[in-house]
Design a protein around this motif. Structure first.
Motif, mmCIF file in Angstrom:
data_model
loop_
_atom_site.group_PDB
_atom_site.id
_atom_site.type_symbol
_atom_site.label_atom_id
_atom_site.label_comp_id
_atom_site.label_asym_id
_atom_site.label_seq_id
_atom_site.Cartn_x
_atom_site.Cartn_y
_atom_site.Cartn_z
ATOM 1 N N ILE A 129 0.968 -1.620 0.207
ATOM 2 C CA ILE A 129 0.282 0.449 0.274
ATOM 3 C C ILE A 129 0.723 1.330 0.051
ATOM 4 O O ILE A 129 1.783 1.221 0.462
ATOM 5 N N HIS B 149 -7.925 3.654 4.219
ATOM 6 C CA HIS B 149 -9.673 4.054 4.244
ATOM 7 C C HIS B 149 -10.371 2.660 4.265
ATOM 8 O O HIS B 149 -9.674 1.519 3.809
ATOM 9 N N ASN C 115 -8.989 0.290 1.119
ATOM 10 C CA ASN C 115 -7.780 -0.171 1.270
ATOM 11 C C ASN C 115 -7.903 -1.963 2.873
ATOM 12 O O ASN C 115 -6.978 -2.043 2.447
ATOM 13 N N GLN D 8 -4.529 3.944 -14.677
ATOM 14 C CA GLN D 8 -4.346 4.870 -13.252
ATOM 15 C C GLN D 8 -3.097 6.419 -14.137
ATOM 16 O O GLN D 8 -3.918 7.197 -12.960
ATOM 17 N N VAL E 203 -5.200 -7.923 -5.207
ATOM 18 C CA VAL E 203 -4.955 -6.717 -5.004
ATOM 19 C C VAL E 203 -6.650 -6.411 -4.836
ATOM 20 O O VAL E 203 -7.141 -7.357 -5.319
ATOM 21 N N ASP F 178 -8.884 -2.449 -8.998
ATOM 22 C CA ASP F 178 -8.373 -0.692 -9.670
ATOM 23 C C ASP F 178 -7.055 -0.954 -10.162
ATOM 24 O O ASP F 178 -6.447 -0.588 -11.166
ATOM 25 N N THR G 232 -14.066 -5.624 -3.736
ATOM 26 C CA THR G 232 -12.951 -5.179 -5.228
ATOM 27 C C THR G 232 -12.950 -3.973 -5.141
ATOM 28 O O THR G 232 -11.972 -3.852 -5.600
HETATM 29 N N1 AQP Z 1 -11.649 2.055 -3.172
HETATM 30 C C1 AQP Z 1 -10.640 0.469 -3.803
HETATM 31 N N2 AQP Z 1 -11.377 -0.531 -2.944
HETATM 32 C C2 AQP Z 1 -11.560 -1.868 -2.939
HETATM 33 N N3 AQP Z 1 -9.645 -1.282 -2.820
HETATM 34 C C3 AQP Z 1 -9.049 -0.485 -3.045
HETATM 35 N N4 AQP Z 1 -7.934 -0.564 -2.476
HETATM 36 C C4 AQP Z 1 -7.455 1.303 -2.895
HETATM 37 N N5 AQP Z 1 -9.119 2.209 -2.917
HETATM 38 C C5 AQP Z 1 -9.389 0.596 -2.801
HETATM 39 C C6 AQP Z 1 -6.629 -1.304 -2.924
HETATM 40 O O1 AQP Z 1 -5.440 -0.971 -1.439
HETATM 41 C C7 AQP Z 1 -4.492 -1.453 -1.624
HETATM 42 C C8 AQP Z 1 -3.419 -0.890 -1.854
HETATM 43 O O2 AQP Z 1 -3.553 0.876 -2.650
HETATM 44 P P1 AQP Z 1 -2.230 1.687 -3.194
HETATM 45 O O3 AQP Z 1 -2.125 2.356 -1.603
HETATM 46 O O4 AQP Z 1 -1.316 1.278 -3.114
HETATM 47 O O5 AQP Z 1 -3.528 2.814 -4.198
HETATM 48 P P2 AQP Z 1 -4.196 2.977 -4.894
HETATM 49 O O6 AQP Z 1 -5.005 1.833 -5.187
HETATM 50 O O7 AQP Z 1 -3.873 3.675 -5.541
HETATM 51 O O8 AQP Z 1 -5.277 3.412 -3.347
HETATM 52 P P3 AQP Z 1 -5.853 4.539 -3.220
HETATM 53 O O9 AQP Z 1 -5.787 4.568 -1.664
HETATM 54 O O10 AQP Z 1 -6.736 5.225 -4.332
HETATM 55 O O11 AQP Z 1 -4.291 5.404 -2.698
HETATM 56 P P4 AQP Z 1 -4.113 6.917 -3.851
HETATM 57 O O12 AQP Z 1 -5.181 8.256 -3.741
HETATM 58 O O13 AQP Z 1 -2.830 7.518 -3.379
HETATM 59 O O14 AQP Z 1 -4.270 6.719 -5.226
HETATM 60 C C9 AQP Z 1 -4.700 -2.118 -3.081
HETATM 61 O O15 AQP Z 1 -4.852 -3.512 -3.053
HETATM 62 C C10 AQP Z 1 -5.995 -1.786 -3.534
HETATM 63 O O16 AQP Z 1 -5.987 -2.364 -5.125
#
Ligand code: AQP
Length: 334
Positions: A10, A17, A20, A109, A146, A149, A185
Motif C-alpha cells: 500500500i 480508508h 484499503n 491509472q 489486489v 483497480d 474489490t
Molecule cells: N476503493 C478501493 N476499494 C477496494 N480496494 C482498494 N484499494 C485501494 N482503493 C480501494 C486497494 O488497496 C491497496 C493499496 O492501494 P494503494 O495505496 O497502492 O493505491 P491506490 O490503489 O491508488 O489506492 P488509493 O487509496 O486510491 O490511494 P491514492 O489516493 O494514493 O491513489 C491495493 O490493493 C488497492 O487495490
C-alpha cells in the motif's frame, strides 16, 4: 523457489480508508496462514506524486500500524518499507529497459492521475507499473492480492516477466497471479458511486478512514449519497443504483456475507434504517483496528524496529534475485 509466495503493498499517501482495509489488508490477514507473505509499504511509489516529507514518514508508520493492528503477524510475515531495499529500484531499471512505451500508454491509472497537460506529468508516475513489476518479481512472488483497480498493472507485470524470460531465453521469473477477493474489490466513494474511494480524494466525506472514531463513521454514513427509494429486492435493480449498490457491498464485506444475503436483510427498508445498521457494523469492525492503530502510533520506535527487521529479511530474498537478473542481463560484477 518457494511455491506460493505473496507480495502486496500500500502506498503511504495519506488517509488509509475502508477500501484499503476491505480490498486489501483484511484479505492479507487471512492469507498469511496459507502463503509465505511479504507486505510492503511502497514509499517509492508514493513519490510519483508530490509528498510532504514529514507527512510521508508519518504515513509510512501509519500504514505499518494498520497492518499490525489488523492482525498481520510481523514475525511470520515480512513487513517493510520499499525504499529500505534497493533491489526494487535497481530491478525496475532492468525491467524498464524491456518495457515498450505502448504497454505503459494503455495504463488507465496514469490517465486518471496525470495532469491534463501530459507534458507536466512526472516520469515516475508514468513508470509506476514498471516499479510495481519489480516489487513483485524481485521476490519471484507467485500471487498478488489486489483490488480491482490494480488488475491492469498486474497484467503488465506478467507481460514484463514474460518479456524478460523471452529476451534471455530462460524461465527466470514466474508469472504472478492476481488474487481478487470478495464483494469489496472496489469500494466506491460515499459521495459518488462512480468514483472509487481514494486516499487522495479531497472530500473528507467521500471515505471512511481506518482511524475514524465511532462518531465520524456514523456521520459519514449518514451523509453518504443515496436516493429516496427504499432498497430494492433484486441484485439487478440494486446494480442500477451505484450509491446504494456500494453501501450494500460495504455492508456485505463487513459482515462477511454475499451481497445477495445482505440485500435480503434490508430489501424494502428505507435508507435511514439501513444506514444505522451499517454504521453499527462499521464501528464494530473498524473501531478495534483504529484503536489499536492509535496505540501503535504512540510508539514509533517499535514500528521502526518492525520495519528494519522486515527490510533485512526482504533484502535476503530480493538481493540474490537482483544479482541473478544482473548476471543474466550481462552486467559485470567484478
Ligand atoms: N476503493 C478501493 N476499494 C477496494 N480496494 C482498494 N484499494 C485501494 N482503493 C480501494 C486497494 O488497496 C491497496 C493499496 O492501494 P494503494 O495505496 O497502492 O493505491 P491506490 O490503489 O491508488 O489506492 P488509493 O487509496 O486510491 O490511494 P491514492 O489516493 O494514493 O491513489 C491495493 O490493493 C488497492 O487495490
Amino acid at each position: 523457489m518457494t511455491k506460493n509466495r505473496i507480495f502486496s503493498g500500500i502506498q503511504p499517501t495519506g488517509n488509509l480508508h475502508l477500501g484499503n482495509y476491505l480490498g486489501a489488508i483484511r484479505n492479507w490477514v487471512q492469507l498469511q496462514h496459507d502463503y509465505e507473505c511479504i507486505f510492503c509499504i511502497v514509499d517509492l511509489h508514493a513519490l510519483t506524486l508530490p509528498q510532504d516529507p514529514l507527512q510521508l514518514r508519518h504515513s509510512t508508520r501509519e500504514v505499518t500500524a494498520a497492518y499490525l493492528a489488523a492482525g498481520i503477524d510481523a514475525e511470520h510475515c515480512i513487513i517493510f518499507n520499499q525504499s529500505m531495499v534497493s533491489a526494487h529500484a535497481e530491478l525496475a531499471w532492468l525491467l524498464g529497459c524491456l518495457t515498450p512505451l505502448g504497454w505503459l500508454n494503455r495504463m488507465t491509472q496514469f490517465k486518471e492521475k496525470a495532469p491534463k497537460d501530459r507534458s507536466n506529468a512526472g516520469l515516475g508516475l508514468y513508470a509506476y507499473p514498471v516499479l510495481m513489476a519489480a516489487d513483485i518479481l524481485a521476490y519471484k512472488a507467485t500471487h498478488v492480492p489486489v483490488g480491482e483497480d490494480q488488475k491492469q498493472h498486474l497484467e503488465l507485470a506478467r507481460d514484463i516477466a514474460g518479456a524478460f524470460n523471452r529476451r534471455y531465453e530462460q524461465d527466470f521469473f514466474p508469472l504472478p497471479e492476481p488474487q481478487i477477493f470478495g464483494p469489496a474489490t472496489r469500494v466506491m466513494s460515499l459521495r459518488d458511486g462512480m468514483k472509487k474511494m481514494s486516499k487522495s480524494d479531497t472530500s473528507d466525506y467521500s471515505r471512511i478512514n481506518m482511524t475514524d472514531d465511532a462518531d465520524a463513521i456514523a456521520l459519514k454514513i449518514r451523509r453518504a449519497k443515496t436516493d429516496p427509494e427504499p432498497l430494492p429486492d433484486t441484485l439487478a435493480a440494486l446494480e442500477e443504483r451505484p450509491e446504494a449498490d456500494n453501501l450494500v457491498g460495504i455492508y456485505a464485506a463487513l459482515a462477511g456475507e454475499s451481497q445477495e444475503a445482505a440485500l435480503r436483510r434490508f430489501a424494502g427498508q428505507n435508507f435511514s434504517t439501513f444506514k444505522d445498521a451499517l454504521s453499527e457494523l462499521a464501528v464494530e469492525v473498524l473501531g478495534k483496528v483504529g484503536g489499536e492503530m492509535r496505540r501503535l502510533m504512540a510508539d514509533p520506535g517499535h514500528i521502526d524496529t518492525v520495519l528494519r527487521h522486515g527490510a533485512e529479511r526482504a533484502a535476503a530474498i530480493s538481493m540474490p534475485v537482483l544479482r541473478a537478473a544482473q548476471e543474466i542481463t550481462g552486467l559485470l560484477r567484478p
